[in-house]
Design an enzyme around this catalytic site. Sequence first.
Site, mmCIF file in Angstrom:
data_model
loop_
_atom_site.group_PDB
_atom_site.id
_atom_site.type_symbol
_atom_site.label_atom_id
_atom_site.label_comp_id
_atom_site.label_asym_id
_atom_site.label_seq_id
_atom_site.Cartn_x
_atom_site.Cartn_y
_atom_site.Cartn_z
ATOM 1 N N HIS A 22 -9.172 -3.344 -2.023
ATOM 2 C CA HIS A 22 -8.413 -2.916 -1.376
ATOM 3 C C HIS A 22 -8.562 -1.422 -1.283
ATOM 4 C CE1 HIS A 22 -3.762 -2.031 -0.134
ATOM 5 N NE2 HIS A 22 -4.329 -0.682 -0.337
ATOM 6 N N GLU A 23 -8.862 -0.809 -2.511
ATOM 7 C CA GLU A 23 -8.993 0.702 -2.479
ATOM 8 C C GLU A 23 -10.331 1.115 -2.052
ATOM 9 O OE1 GLU A 23 -6.459 2.676 -3.207
ATOM 10 O OE2 GLU A 23 -5.146 0.855 -3.908
ATOM 11 N N HIS A 76 -9.966 1.535 1.616
ATOM 12 C CA HIS A 76 -9.600 3.219 1.981
ATOM 13 C C HIS A 76 -10.782 4.044 2.076
ATOM 14 C CE1 HIS A 76 -5.233 3.072 1.967
ATOM 15 N NE2 HIS A 76 -5.382 2.266 1.027
ATOM 16 N N CYS A 117 0.716 -1.128 -0.220
ATOM 17 C CA CYS A 117 0.078 0.063 -0.027
ATOM 18 C C CYS A 117 0.950 1.345 -0.038
ATOM 19 C CB CYS A 117 -0.840 0.035 1.269
ATOM 20 S SG CYS A 117 -2.119 1.263 1.127
#
Length: 181
Positions: free
Chosen positions: A145-146, A149, A103
């Site tokens: 994953h994004e 965020h 990351c």
Amino acid sequence: MSILSLITAPDPILKKVASPVDTVNDSIRQLMDDMLETMYHNHGVGLAAPQVAVSKRIIVLDLSKVDIKEDNITNSEYKYPLFMVNPIVKAISNQTATAKEGCLSLPKQAIEVSRYHEIQVTYLDYYNKLTTLNAEGWLARAIQHEVDHLDGILLVDYLSNLKKEAALNTLSKIKDAAYDK
């Protein structure tokens, strides 16, 4: 296009749930272009707006340079880069896969995370068009994953408290070493 400053853990903006975007207009497109340039500059494959201190539900991805050979999936099946505004992810199956992820907000860290292997994501594209994409393998992993965020979730949040503390201490030492130069 401009290269934006990356935010690294434990910056509090990374722990906030990002706000939805009303419409994809020229200023949002400029932000996405700048995010993409920033991602390329930092050798990433994905970037979420909170990672550049903008608390909006926007992600950019480009896995075209990643050598992916799994389950007969090739990167040529997808048109990169991908711009996703207000992405909503839904698992298509319960099958998961565990792999190490890196990351840009946690430099020099690799953390094993279990994610859905196959997802469907609905989002507004670069031109404000509602789009649905089925993704599997590494693209599905990168999208999840994004989107994490955007929900204030970092890779270290998948670790036990002890391992999380160790990872953040390592990051602090990396930052201190960079600051001392």
